[in-house]
Motif scaffolding. Structure first.
Motif, short mmCIF file in Angstrom:
data_model
loop_
_atom_site.label_atom_id
_atom_site.label_comp_id
_atom_site.label_asym_id
_atom_site.label_seq_id
_atom_site.Cartn_x
_atom_site.Cartn_y
_atom_site.Cartn_z
N SER A 41 0.89 -0.76 -0.36
CA SER A 41 0.23 0.17 0.18
C SER A 41 0.63 1.50 0.06
CB SER A 41 -0.56 0.27 1.43
OG SER A 41 -1.83 1.68 1.46
N THR A 42 0.43 2.12 -0.48
CA THR A 42 1.26 3.37 -0.68
C THR A 42 0.39 4.72 -0.02
OG1 THR A 42 -0.13 4.02 -2.71
CG2 THR A 42 1.96 3.23 -3.36
N LEU A 43 -0.63 4.32 0.38
CA LEU A 43 -1.57 5.46 1.18
C LEU A 43 -0.63 5.10 2.77
CD1 LEU A 43 -5.18 3.15 1.08
CD2 LEU A 43 -4.55 5.62 -0.27
N ASN A 53 4.79 6.41 4.62
CA ASN A 53 4.36 6.96 3.10
C ASN A 53 3.58 8.61 3.78
OD1 ASN A 53 4.95 4.69 1.50
ND2 ASN A 53 3.14 3.51 2.46
N VAL A 71 -3.66 13.44 5.19
CA VAL A 71 -3.91 13.22 3.87
C VAL A 71 -2.02 13.27 2.44
CG1 VAL A 71 -4.80 14.30 1.78
CG2 VAL A 71 -5.63 13.97 4.17
N GLN A 127 -3.99 11.64 -1.23
CA GLN A 127 -4.37 9.93 -0.70
C GLN A 127 -4.42 9.93 0.78
OE1 GLN A 127 -5.04 6.40 -2.15
NE2 GLN A 127 -4.05 8.00 -4.00
N SER A 150 -4.93 8.55 5.05
CA SER A 150 -4.65 7.53 5.67
C SER A 150 -6.29 7.42 6.83
CB SER A 150 -4.00 7.83 6.78
OG SER A 150 -4.30 9.21 7.84
#
Length: 202
Positions: free
Chosen positions: A7-9, A39, A83, A87, A89
């Motif tokens: 995940s890149t979140l 991230n 954010v 994206q 969290s």
């Protein structure tokens, strides 16, 4: 060919007082905090506490330094969302306290303006300035005291906002002339007492 899946979140795993860095402790509205996770760095990074925008001071892949909105004073907790580049969290619950003092390191300045250290010692009978975050604003007169070694409950000359830097608090306290200690150092803690409550110390 190696294909990496993940995940890149942004993910938030913890929030601490940016001065004390005490894991698991409550933090105060209007104070500096360190937000940990993954991230967290990007071209556009925002942090909200209960949908109120926080001031982001610093961001990196695993840490964001921010100031909790002062408007959350009196709330027991807050939902935190980071954010990064659009994206968001998952919400992270931060426990809030009316006071959560934490002293920065280095965070003590001698009366002559030098940073207190083994090579720059404070003098008995003179005052030092202690820089911290997490005091209630405004500070009620007499609610803040300082412990120096075995001497507790010392009333400072001043306790409150530093005045020029957001979320930075300052305590000016005179070192008792009769203070005794071993070596060239002694513990210093700042405490805040609310009505009919136990003192909360750094």
């Amino acid at each position: 060919v190696t294909f990496t899946v993940g995940s890149t979140l942004p993910t938030v795993t913890g929030i601490e007082n940016a001065a004390s860095l005490q894991a698991g402790a409550a933090v105060a509205a209007g104070s500096y905090v360190a937000i940990y996770g993954t991230n967290l760095a990007g071209a556009n990074v925002t942090v909200t506490f209960s949908n109120l925008l926080a001031s982001v001071i610093y961001d990196a892949a695993t840490q964001i330094n921010a100031i909790i909105p002062a408007a959350l004073a009196g709330q027991p907790s807050s939902s935190v969302v980071v954010v990064v580049n659009g994206q968001a969290s998952a919400p992270f619950t931060a426990t809030l306290a009316d006071n959560a003092p934490g002293i920065f390191t280095p965070g003590i300045v001698n009366f002559d303006g030098s940073v207190n250290a083994a090579s720059k010692l404070a003098t008995r009978g003179a005052y030092v300035s202690v820089y911290l975050t997490g005091l209630t604003t405004p500070v009620v007169a007499g609610s803040v005291t300082v412990n120096l070694g075995s001497q507790i409950g010392i009333v400072p000359l001043y306790a409150g906002a530093q005045g020029t830097e957001a979320a930075l608090d300052q305590i000016n306290v005179t070192i008792p002339a009769g203070l005794t200690f071993t070596g060239n150092s002694t513990p210093l803690t700042a405490c805040v007492t609310v009505t009919a409550g136990q003192p909360i110390c750094s």
